[in-house]
Design a protein around this motif. Structure first.
Motif, PDB file in Angstrom:
ATOM      1  N   THR A   1       0.832  -1.319   0.019  1.00 28.58           N
ATOM      2  CA  THR A   1       0.147   0.156   0.069  1.00 28.58           C
ATOM      3  C   THR A   1       0.879   1.074   0.052  1.00 28.58           C
ATOM      4  O   THR A   1       0.365   2.491  -0.559  1.00 28.58           O
ATOM      5  CB  THR A   1      -0.867   0.172   1.182  1.00 28.58           C
ATOM      6  N   ASP A   2       1.847   1.238   0.552  1.00 31.01           N
ATOM      7  CA  ASP A   2       2.915   2.518   0.423  1.00 31.01           C
ATOM      8  C   ASP A   2       3.202   2.620  -1.013  1.00 31.01           C
ATOM      9  O   ASP A   2       3.206   3.820  -1.422  1.00 31.01           O
ATOM     10  CB  ASP A   2       4.260   2.104   1.277  1.00 31.01           C
ATOM     11  N   ALA A   3       3.517   1.699  -1.869  1.00 28.86           N
ATOM     12  CA  ALA A   3       3.974   1.715  -3.078  1.00 28.86           C
ATOM     13  C   ALA A   3       2.854   2.287  -3.811  1.00 28.86           C
ATOM     14  O   ALA A   3       2.948   3.009  -4.863  1.00 28.86           O
ATOM     15  CB  ALA A   3       4.454   0.520  -3.730  1.00 28.86           C
ATOM     16  N   ILE A   4       1.399   1.757  -3.508  1.00 29.20           N
ATOM     17  CA  ILE A   4       0.425   2.210  -4.294  1.00 29.20           C
ATOM     18  C   ILE A   4       0.004   3.732  -4.035  1.00 29.20           C
ATOM     19  O   ILE A   4      -0.475   4.493  -4.853  1.00 29.20           O
ATOM     20  CB  ILE A   4      -1.138   1.532  -4.119  1.00 29.20           C
ATOM     21  N   ALA A   5      -0.075   4.098  -2.584  1.00 31.15           N
ATOM     22  CA  ALA A   5      -0.320   5.186  -2.115  1.00 31.15           C
ATOM     23  C   ALA A   5       0.823   6.167  -2.876  1.00 31.15           C
ATOM     24  O   ALA A   5       0.512   7.401  -3.203  1.00 31.15           O
ATOM     25  CB  ALA A   5       0.048   5.492  -0.655  1.00 31.15           C
ATOM     26  N   GLU A   6       2.046   5.944  -3.282  1.00 31.34           N
ATOM     27  CA  GLU A   6       2.932   6.809  -3.881  1.00 31.34           C
ATOM     28  C   GLU A   6       3.181   6.937  -5.427  1.00 31.34           C
ATOM     29  O   GLU A   6       2.994   7.972  -6.015  1.00 31.34           O
ATOM     30  CB  GLU A   6       4.520   6.327  -3.315  1.00 31.34           C
TER      31      GLU A   6
END
Length: 382
Positions: free
Chosen positions: A135-140
Motif C-alpha cells: 500500500t505504500d507503493a500504491i499510495a506513492e
C-alpha cells in the motif's frame, strides 16, 4: 510424478510439450493444471509439477499461458519465478495472477505497483490482502483507480503516512476521498484532514463513524469562523458528548459570547446550557435550573457568573424567552420551522446585539426560509 500420472497419461504430457497446435497444447495444459491442483503432492512431485509449469509459462501460445494463469491463479503450487514471468505477460495472463497468486512477495507486488502501469496496479489493489509495503507503493505511485480500489479494500493495511500521502495527491478527487472516508478504521489525523476536503455528506459520515471529536471537526472545517461553526453545530449535535465539545471550545478560547448567542438564536439550547455551565464552573443540572427558572433572577445570576458581557444580556434574555414560548409541532421539517420562528421573534426583540451577529442571524433566517419555500414548492408539484 505418480499422483499426477494417475490423472494424466504420458500422451497428455507429450501433447503439452510437443503438441502440433496451440489448441491441443492449451487443452493439455488445462487438464494438467486441474490435476496438479487436485492431487496431493509430495516434495518430489511438487518439483516435477513446477518444471512442467515452467514449460507452460514459456510456451509461445498465449492460450497455453492463459490456461496456466487462469486455472492456477490462486494456487500455492505456482513457483515464484513462474508467477513473475506471467506478471510481465499480456494483461489477459498477468491480471489473474496479480489479483490472486500467493507466489508473489510483498516486495514483488510493490515493485510491480511502482512500474507496472495503472491496469496492473488496479489488479494488485483488489487483492484479498495487502501489506503496508504494497500500500505504500500504491499510495506513492498508483493512479486514481488503483488508489481508490486499495483504499476501498478494508483488507489493505495502510500506514497513517500512506493515507496522508493519498490525501495530498488526491485532495481534489472525490472518488478517492470517499474511498478513504468509508474505510472501517481511520487514524484520527486522517479523519481530521479529510474533514477539510470533503462535502457535507462525507463529513457527516466521518463524524458519525470515525474517531473525530465534533469539536475537532468544527475547528478544522471552519477555522476561527464562528458563523460556520454554529451552522455545523447541527451536525456535531448528533454526538453524545456535548460537554466535551464545549470544553474543547473553551480550552481553545472559542466559546465566545457571540458564538453562544448565535447558537441560542438557532435553537441550540443544549449547547448554550453546557457552554454557560463551562464558563461559570457550575454543574450542568444547576445551570439548567437557573437558565430555565421562571423568575427574573436565575438567568441573570448564571449569566454574570459565566462572565458574559452585561450589554448582551437583553439579547440572551430575549432568546431564552423566545425559546420557552415556542414548541415543536411534530410535523415534517419541524426543526426548520422552529428555527425560522425563533429567528423572527429574536430579531424583533429590543436588544443590543452586535451588528455582525444581527447580519449573521438575518442571513441564517433567509437560508431557513429558502429551504422552507423550496420544500413547500416541491410538495405542491408532487
Amino acid at each position: 510424478m505418480s499422483t499426477t500420472r494417475s490423472a494424466l497419461t504420458e500422451a497428455d504430457i507429450r501433447t503439452l510439450v510437443k503438441g502440433a497446435t496451440a489448441d491441443e497444447r492449451a487443452a493439455a495444459a488445462y487438464k494438467l493444471c486441474r490435476a496438479v491442483e487436485a492431487a496431493p503432492l509430495g516434495d518430489e512431485d511438487r518439483e516435477t509439477a513446477a518444471e512442467i509449469l515452467r514449460v507452460m509459462a514459456a510456451d509461445a501460445s498465449e492460450m497455453v499461458r492463459r490456461a496456466l494463469a487462469v486455472t492456477l491463479k490462486a494456487s500455492p503450487l505456482v513457483p515464484r519465478d513462474v508467477a513473475l514471468k506471467l506478471a510481465r505477460d499480456v494483461e489477459s495472463i498477468s491480471l489473474p495472477m496479480l489479483a490472486c497468486s500467493p507466489a508473489f512477495t510483498d516486495g514483488d507486488l510493490a515493485r510491480i505497483a511502482r512500474l507496472g502501469g495503472p491496469v496492473r496496479q488496479l489488479a494488485i489493489a483488489r487483492r484479498p490482502m495487502l501489506s503496508r509495503t504494497v500500500t505504500d507503493a500504491i499510495a506513492e505511485h498508483g493512479g486514481t483507480r488503483a488508489v481508490s480500489a486499495a483504499c476501498a479494500n478494508d483488507n489493505a493495511d495502510f500506514a497513517e503516512a500512506a493515507l496522508q500521502q493519498v490525501l495530498v495527491r488526491f485532495e481534489k478527487h472525490e472518488r478517492v476521498l470517499a474511498a478513504v472516508a468509508y474505510r472501517n478504521v481511520l487514524p484520527p489525523s486522517v479523519s481530521e484532514r479529510l474533514i477539510t476536503l470533503v462535502g457535507d455528506q462525507l463529513r457527516d459520515h466521518l463524524i458519525a463513524h470515525h474517531a473525530v471529536d465534533p469539536e475537532t471537526a468544527l475547528g478544522l472545517a471552519v477555522g476561527s469562523a464562528e458563523r460556520a461553526t454554529v451552522d455545523l453545530v447541527d451536525q456535531a449535535g448528533r454526538a453524545p458528548d456535548v460537554r466535551a465539545f464545549v470544553a474543547h471550545l473553551a480550552a481553545e478560547q472559542r466559546l465566545t459570547p457571540s458564538l453562544l448567542l448565535r447558537a441560542l438564536a438557532n435553537g441550540h439550547m443544549a449547547f448554550f446550557e453546557w457552554g454557560v455551565a463551562e464558563l461559570a464552573g457550575v454543574p450542568h443540572h444547576r445551570t439548567w435550573l437557573m437558565i430555565h427558572d421562571a423568575g427574573p433572577l436565575g438567568l441573570r445570576a448564571i449569566y454574570e457568573r459565566a462572565g458574559l458581557p452585561a450589554r448582551l444580556f437583553p439579547a440572551f434574555r430575549a432568546a431564552v424567552d423566545t425559546f420557552h414560548s415556542l414548541e415543536f409541532d411534530g410535523g415534517a421539517h419541524d426543526l426548520e420551522r422552529f428555527q425560522e420562528r425563533m429567528l423572527q421573534r429574536f430579531l424583533t426583540q429590543p436588544q443590543s446585539t452586535a451588528r455582525e451577529d444581527v447580519d449573521y442571524l438575518l442571513d441564517k433566517m433567509d437560508a431557513v426560509s429558502g429551504r422552507a419555500r423550496a420544500d413547500a414548492e416541491a410538495a405542491q408539484s408532487a
